[in-house]
Design a protein around this motif. Structure first.
Motif, mmCIF file in Angstrom:
data_model
loop_
_atom_site.group_PDB
_atom_site.id
_atom_site.type_symbol
_atom_site.label_atom_id
_atom_site.label_comp_id
_atom_site.label_asym_id
_atom_site.label_seq_id
_atom_site.Cartn_x
_atom_site.Cartn_y
_atom_site.Cartn_z
ATOM 1 N N GLN A 76 0.842 -1.196 0.000
ATOM 2 C CA GLN A 76 0.000 0.000 0.000
ATOM 3 C C GLN A 76 0.882 1.253 0.000
ATOM 4 O OE1 GLN A 76 -1.938 1.760 3.600
ATOM 5 N NE2 GLN A 76 -3.808 0.908 2.710
ATOM 6 N N SER A 77 0.554 2.191 -0.888
ATOM 7 C CA SER A 77 1.327 3.434 -0.958
ATOM 8 C C SER A 77 0.546 4.576 -0.342
ATOM 9 C CB SER A 77 1.646 3.770 -2.420
ATOM 10 O OG SER A 77 0.474 4.237 -3.088
ATOM 11 N N MET A 78 1.227 5.685 -0.118
ATOM 12 C CA MET A 78 0.566 6.865 0.422
ATOM 13 C C MET A 78 -0.474 7.404 -0.559
ATOM 14 S SD MET A 78 1.706 7.194 3.421
ATOM 15 C CE MET A 78 0.981 8.790 3.825
ATOM 16 N N HIS A 79 -0.248 7.194 -1.839
ATOM 17 C CA HIS A 79 -1.234 7.634 -2.833
ATOM 18 C C HIS A 79 -2.498 6.779 -2.752
ATOM 19 C CE1 HIS A 79 -3.051 8.460 -6.797
ATOM 20 N NE2 HIS A 79 -2.381 9.601 -6.763
ATOM 21 N N ILE A 81 -3.998 5.730 -0.222
ATOM 22 C CA ILE A 81 -4.876 6.128 0.885
ATOM 23 C C ILE A 81 -5.146 7.632 0.909
ATOM 24 C CG2 ILE A 81 -4.194 4.179 2.332
ATOM 25 C CD1 ILE A 81 -2.300 6.031 3.825
ATOM 26 N N SER A 102 3.043 3.365 2.483
ATOM 27 C CA SER A 102 2.464 3.810 3.749
ATOM 28 C C SER A 102 3.029 2.942 4.867
ATOM 29 C CB SER A 102 0.947 3.673 3.696
ATOM 30 O OG SER A 102 0.584 2.299 3.675
ATOM 31 N N ARG A 131 7.728 2.990 -4.686
ATOM 32 C CA ARG A 131 6.929 1.997 -3.968
ATOM 33 C C ARG A 131 7.280 0.570 -4.375
ATOM 34 N NH1 ARG A 131 3.806 4.886 -7.593
ATOM 35 N NH2 ARG A 131 2.376 3.778 -9.015
ATOM 36 N N CYS A 165 1.553 9.953 -8.707
ATOM 37 C CA CYS A 165 2.384 8.900 -8.112
ATOM 38 C C CYS A 165 3.156 8.111 -9.154
ATOM 39 C CB CYS A 165 1.525 7.959 -7.268
ATOM 40 S SG CYS A 165 0.270 7.072 -8.208
#
Length: 286
Positions: A76-79, A81, A102, A131, A165
């Motif tokens: 899971q990436s910050m983008h 979420i 993330s 990522r 991203c």
């Protein structure tokens, strides 16, 4: 008149005693010569041969069996979420360009460490997006030693550029962040730019000002080019750290797996035929 001593010596040489005395040494010499000849032939057969012009010999033929691809989607990436994932990405949030994992994503990829399938990889390929690289290092923690196979960064396997991203980090900065990956061998701007010559910072600024996307046909061409490059590799088991859209197109276009989308940090194993399937015959004319 001949010397009697010389006559007696000649008679001795003509006698059978000389033959008897030399028979065993001659046999041993012949046996040793035969063994030496075989050893020389064996050594030279194993040496790479050069043609008359001095060029190297042609490479050995590629294996005929299918390649096993170990597809690993990033964690899971910050983008994933961020609110832009739902409401649209304008590039206003600078932290989402080439978004990292993330905290949950870091936990997800750590669970890949020691995976028995990844331990069999003969080649490891990663998208240069952060990522994906972080997922690679989660699966093969640097403190646990070197990965089981060579690692290569391939821009071909980066994600379909549709959001901020998917705009990467320049090669020079990547090389500083991940010095063991030799990112400096990449072009400074290695992602889709629509043919515009620009710096990494300029690419991000242009996305903020007017936005741009990689056309689907160009993305499909990139997926197909990736497969062709894979088929030229001799390795039979290849781990690929990449992205959901890219893997979906790869699976549908080349492996007969339809409507499957990998979850974050999921590993999916499938086979890629060494040769593309034969085209169906043209329909018969009536």
């Amino acid at each position: 008149m001949a010397d009697p001593r010389q006559q007696s010596w000649m008679q001795f040489l003509r006698g059978h005693r000389v033959t008897q005395l030399l028979r065993v040494p001659l046999r041993l010499f012949a046996r040793a010569f035969s063994i030496a000849q075989s050893l020389v032939r064996l050594v030279f057969d194993r040496l790479p041969l050069l043609s008359v012009g001095g060029s190297p010999p042609p490479p050995p033929p590629l294996p005929t069996g299918p390649q096993t691809l170990l597809l690993v989607r990033h964690g899971q990436s910050m983008h994933n979420i961020a609110s832009v994932a739902k409401y649209g990405d304008t590039g206003a949030d600078a932290s989402l360009f080439d978004a990292p994992l993330s905290p949950l994503g870091e936990t997800q990829v750590a669970a890949l460490a020691g995976h028995e399938l990844l331990a069999k990889a003969e080649l490891i390929i990663s998208s240069p997006l952060t990522r994906a690289v972080q997922t690679l290092f989660g699966a093969f923690p640097p403190l646990s030693g070197a990965p089981p196979a060579p690692v290569e960064l391939w821009p071909l396997v980066s994600e379909h550029l549709t959001d901020s991203c998917d705009i990467g980090t320049g090669a020079a900065e990547l090389a500083k962040r991940f010095p063991t990956l030799h990112a400096s061998t990449l072009p400074e701007v290695w992602w889709y730019t629509g043919g515009v010559q620009e710096t990494a910072a300029g690419s991000r600024e242009r996305y903020r000002e007017c936005g741009f996307m990689e056309p689907e046909l160009m993305f499909i061409g990139r997926v197909d080019a990736f497969v062709e490059k894979l088929r030229q590799r001799p390795e039979s088991v290849i781990a690929i750290f990449g992205h959901s859209d890219f893997f979906n197109y790869l699976m549908e276009r080349h492996c007969g797996v339809f409507d499957y989308w990998l979850e974050n940090a999921e590993l999916y194993s499938m086979e890629l035929p060494r040769k593309p399937p034969a085209a169906p015959p043209p329909p018969e004319s009536s």
